[in-house]
Write a protein that holds these residues in place. Structure first.
Motif, short mmCIF file in Angstrom:
data_model
loop_
_atom_site.label_atom_id
_atom_site.label_comp_id
_atom_site.label_asym_id
_atom_site.label_seq_id
_atom_site.Cartn_x
_atom_site.Cartn_y
_atom_site.Cartn_z
N ILE A 114 4.11 -11.58 -1.86
CA ILE A 114 4.77 -13.00 -1.86
C ILE A 114 5.90 -11.74 -0.32
CG2 ILE A 114 7.59 -12.65 -1.71
CD1 ILE A 114 7.52 -13.68 -4.20
N GLY A 115 5.17 -10.88 -0.64
CA GLY A 115 4.97 -8.88 0.66
C GLY A 115 5.48 -8.06 -0.02
N THR A 116 6.11 -6.89 1.24
CA THR A 116 6.29 -5.53 0.72
C THR A 116 7.21 -4.77 0.83
OG1 THR A 116 4.46 -4.67 1.73
CG2 THR A 116 3.64 -4.63 0.25
N ALA A 117 7.40 -4.10 0.38
CA ALA A 117 9.24 -3.33 1.44
C ALA A 117 8.98 -2.34 1.32
CB ALA A 117 10.48 -3.92 0.36
N GLN A 118 8.93 -1.29 1.80
CA GLN A 118 9.16 0.02 2.02
C GLN A 118 11.07 1.08 1.65
OE1 GLN A 118 6.32 2.16 1.71
NE2 GLN A 118 7.36 4.02 1.29
N ILE A 119 11.40 1.78 0.68
CA ILE A 119 12.46 2.67 1.14
C ILE A 119 12.46 3.42 1.36
CG2 ILE A 119 14.70 2.54 -0.77
CD1 ILE A 119 13.53 -0.13 -0.62
N LYS A 120 13.11 3.99 2.50
CA LYS A 120 12.85 5.50 2.50
C LYS A 120 14.30 5.99 2.02
CE LYS A 120 11.74 4.47 7.35
NZ LYS A 120 11.76 4.34 9.11
N LEU A 121 14.32 7.44 1.70
CA LEU A 121 14.55 8.26 0.89
C LEU A 121 15.19 9.52 1.21
CD1 LEU A 121 12.22 8.18 -2.28
CD2 LEU A 121 14.27 6.68 -1.63
N GLU A 122 14.76 9.99 2.70
CA GLU A 122 15.47 10.91 3.67
C GLU A 122 16.92 11.58 3.04
OE1 GLU A 122 14.59 8.15 6.41
OE2 GLU A 122 14.15 8.78 4.70
#
Length: 680
Positions: free
Chosen positions: A618-626
């Motif tokens: 379906i797609g991708t997603a990027q979660i930032k954790l800083e």
């Protein structure tokens, strides 16, 4: 047990008749309790909150019906699914499907309640002054039942089940007001009191206690077997936390058995006791009672001393409490006695740093609280509770000695103040004075707000205890004590049949710290909440999308990545997952810090293929954790991408640590605070 509000011969008005409105409310109440428990077990927090609101409405309706007041049937919350077929058809017309398009016929009025039979009459207690003997028997019954709950609380605590122990303790406190009302000749609604434990479901499911052991070895083996059995039952029911706890205790007993066989000494006091088990042979001597009396004498001497409040040497706390931000309501404040120290204590404090001195004062004050609680329990003939309080007080001595030596002490190991459980209200009926219906609603609302404030203060106090901040811990404990005293005033005013005390709201702002105490320092939780408007792959209709999410967390290395995936939500392009995944971490590891600061977590969203069909992306997603450097939780709603092209879909994700990697997650909170004006 139903208590009649009339003398014998005048009839009974609190019987629930099938087909009546009260019977419908009781059935609906049971339905909502089951649904709420199922929702909490499955992690559906929104449903659980909705069911809890319905529960409160139904409980208020049931109280009104039992008191003879009218309730609008249209206001009854609708039926909900309980996850299991009902055992009997619902009698309420709201649960039956319409059989014709015409208007449903009006339900005939419920028949009058039948006169109680001889068997029913045994469950009816009249507390009118004309039957004083029955009142005495009832009080004896309440005393026995209260002691039963206290014993159950102590045994649950010995087993390490603190939640169950608190539940039993709160139940035992409900009997105090009822017995006070009996002594003054008032009528008490016994239906609001907890039932006997012997008649409850927990007791009916509990295994029978074993026979008297012949020797120490047999006693140890009996207890080990019981905890192994409890571990197996917990695993079968899916309660991993209880299973691990029972397994640890079983291993503790196994070690004691090996030591006993080898002739080595065994500390039997450290071994938890299963409910209903007889004492270990040779361990019930009179020496323990004698030692107990000696310690109580020492407790009496210590409890009469005034503990030194942390920070009071410079008047620091006094100045801070004068600020409107954290001011304690004036009704609970009184003149402070200046602390005085004996020459021995003054000598002990010489050379101790200011930080260690603050910790020392805090722990000595907490020990004094437990000593006083032990004395109060002894005066009530509750020796088991007194022993528990004394053991806790004695456990603080090691920490106190460390603080006296100038060592830093982790105050998160210091137990919470004794008796911090809130007491529920018991409805006391007065024959001479009755509170208006509006007054009862005000009492209920005030009690609810004060209890919420109390629980909030205790929660903040525990959080600051974990952080080692003694000043803030003590501050919130004092605010909690103020709320507890206001609750006592409210309860006393209601028991006297008075109108609710005057009150007002103040706007208060205070600093709090956000942590997740249920997580350990080696855990990070990823919560996949939901997807929104996800795009369907080619060849798949939007309504036929069977979506799931998977991710790899490349720690401790890419080759040993921690891999997780959600369940498949069928036929929806906005699936709600609400799934938690616990990852193992090392907060101080360089590789973990690098992942947090630069890479984050990459999510893959896929459509589950059918028979002989592969899954489609379906797609991708990027979660930032800083943000985890300064905050304990990151909540992001991120775009779902097809390569570098946005798809229009989104996904909500939360990532939690016990506390931030650097610093503290401090927050400013402003809210309205209830303060009572009237003092009885």
């Amino acid at each position: 047990v139903v208590v009649s509000t009339r003398c014998p011969g005048q009839g009974v008005s609190n019987l629930s008749v099938p087909g009546s409105l009260q019977h419908t409310v009781e059935e609906r109440l049971a339905m909502y309790r089951t649904a709420a428990a199922l929702a909490k077990t499955s992690g559906e927090s929104s449903k659980a909150r909705r069911y809890d609101r319905g529960l409160k409405t139904l409980e208020a309706m049931l109280v009104s019906l039992k008191n003879g007041r009218k309730v609008d049937e249209a206001d009854i919350p609708p039926p909900v699914a309980t996850g299991a077929p009902p055992t009997a058809p619902m009698t309420s017309p709201t649960t039956a499907p319409p059989t014709a398009p015409t208007a449903p016929p009006r339900r005939p009025p419920p028949p009058p309640p039948p006169r109680p039979t001889t068997a029913q009459a045994e469950h009816l207690v009249c507390l009118c002054p004309c039957v004083p003997a029955v009142g005495g028997a009832t009080k004896a019954m309440l005393c026995d039942r209260q002691r039963e709950y206290k014993m159950a609380a102590i045994k649950a605590k010995q087993q390490g089940d603190l939640e169950q122990a608190k539940l039993y303790y709160r139940s035992s406190k409900k009997f105090d007001t009822a017995m006070e009302a009996l002594e003054t000749g008032h009528e008490v609604d016994l239906s609001s009191l907890p039932p006997p434990l012997s008649a409850g479901p927990a007791s009916s499911a509990a295994p029978a206690p074993p026979s008297q052991p012949r020797d120490v070895l047999e006693a140890l083996e009996q207890r080990r077997d019981r905890y192994q059995e409890a571990c197996a039952q917990a695993k079968a029911s899916g309660d991993e936390r209880k299973a691990r706890m029972h397994e640890r205790i079983a291993k503790q007993y196994q070690s004691a058995i090996r030591a006993h066989k080898a002739g080595r000494p065994v500390n039997y006091e450290e071994l938890p006791v299963p409910p209903g088990f007889p004492p270990i042979p040779g361990q019930e001597g009179a020496g323990a009672e004698q030692g107990f009396a000696v310690v109580l004498e020492a407790a009496n001497k210590l409890a009469t001393e005034e503990p030194v409040e942390p920070g009071d040497e410079d008047g620091e706390n006094e100045e801070k409490l004068k600020k409107p931000v954290l001011a304690v309501p004036p009704m609970t404040q009184g003149p402070k006695k200046s602390p005085s120290l004996s020459p021995d204590k003054t000598k002990q404090r010489e050379g101790v740093s200011a930080a260690a001195l603050q910790q020392l004062d805090f722990m000595e004050g907490r020990r004094s609280q437990y000593m006083k609680a032990a004395l109060q329990a002894k005066q009530k003939n509750d020796l088991d509770t007194a022993r528990t309080m004394l053991r806790t007080a004695k456990g603080l001595e090691t920490l106190i000695e460390a603080a006296k030596a100038g060592k830093h002490v982790d105050i998160s190991k210091v137990p919470s103040p004794p008796g911090d459980e809130d007491e529920d209200f018991i409805l006391v009926h007065h024959s001479d004075v009755q509170v208006s219906e509006r007054g009862e609603q005000v009492y209920s609302q005030l009690a609810k707000i004060l209890k919420e404030q109390y629980e909030k203060c205790m929660n903040f106090s525990k959080q600051f205890t974990h952080l080692g901040n003694i000043t803030e811990t003590t501050k919130f404990e004092k605010m909690a004590e103020s709320c507890k005293k206001s609750l006592e005033i409210l309860k006393l005013s209601q028991s006297k049949g008075l109108e609710p005390p005057k009150h007002h709201f103040e706007e208060r702002t205070y600093h709090t710290v956000r942590i997740f105490p249920d997580l350990s320092s080696t855990e990070m939780v990823v919560v996949i909440v939901k997807g929104m408007n996800l795009p369907a792959p080619s060849g798949v209709a939007t309504n036929d999308l069977d979506a799931y999410v998977k991710f790899d967390f490349p720690y401790p290395s890419t080759e040993q990545a921690q891999k997780h995936r959600t369940q498949v939500i069928k036929n929806s392009n906005s699936p709600e997952f609400n799934q938690n995944f616990t990852l193992s971490i090392n907060r101080n590891h360089r590789g973990f810090r690098r992942l947090i600061q630069s890479k984050g977590i990459k999510l893959e969203l896929l459509h589950k293929g059918g028979f002989l069909r592969s899954d489609k992306p379906i797609g991708t997603a990027q979660i930032k954790l800083e943000k985890l450097e300064k905050e304990s939780e990151v909540r992001e709603i991120v775009e779902v991408m097809d390569g570098r092209k946005p798809t229009g879909g989104r996904v909500e994700v939360r990532v939690r640590l016990r506390e931030p990697l650097s610093g503290q997650d401090l927050q400013n909170t402003t809210e309205r605070w209830l303060v009572l004006d009237q003092i009885i």
